[in-house]
Motif scaffolding. Structure first.
Motif, PDB file in Angstrom:
ATOM      1  N   GLY A  38       0.918  -1.111   0.041  1.00  0.00           N
ATOM      2  CA  GLY A  38      -0.072  -0.082  -0.072  1.00  0.00           C
ATOM      3  C   GLY A  38       0.773   1.299   0.045  1.00  0.00           C
ATOM      4  N   ALA A  39       1.704   1.198   0.872  1.00  0.00           N
ATOM      5  CA  ALA A  39       2.866   2.468   0.481  1.00  0.00           C
ATOM      6  C   ALA A  39       3.377   2.493  -0.529  1.00  0.00           C
ATOM      7  N   GLY A  42       0.753   3.972  -2.790  1.00  0.00           N
ATOM      8  CA  GLY A  42       0.575   5.365  -2.427  1.00  0.00           C
ATOM      9  C   GLY A  42       1.593   6.236  -2.695  1.00  0.00           C
ATOM     10  N   VAL A  46       1.139   9.623  -5.101  1.00  0.00           N
ATOM     11  CA  VAL A  46       1.829  10.859  -4.629  1.00  0.00           C
ATOM     12  C   VAL A  46       2.476  11.481  -5.840  1.00  0.00           C
TER      13      VAL A  46
END
Length: 73
Positions: A38-39, A42, A46
């Protein structure tokens, strides 16, 4: 603004990769692996949204100076 996007996206990406690798290889807990994935996702979002904002800012600066943005025929 582009530098901020690169640094923030890179930091989140590094954190996500480290979290994924620790969760996948080092521990028996399966909680860290999806957090790392997920990071990473993400961080990509971003970065892409940051690039969009930088491009939009450049187009607005050109419009305020009176320079025609790229025009198609």
């Amino acid at each position: 603004m582009l530098n901020a996007t690169k640094y923030i996206g890179g930091t989140i990406l590094a954190f996500g990769i480290i979290t994924f690798l620790i969760g996948f290889f080092a521990t028996d807990s399966s909680v860290l692996t999806p957090m790392g994935i997920g990071a990473v996702v993400g961080a990509v979002f971003v970065f892409l949204i940051g690039i969009f904002f930088v491009a939009a800012e450049e187009m607005l600066e050109k419009a305020y100076r009176g320079v025609e943005p790229y025009r198609t025929k």
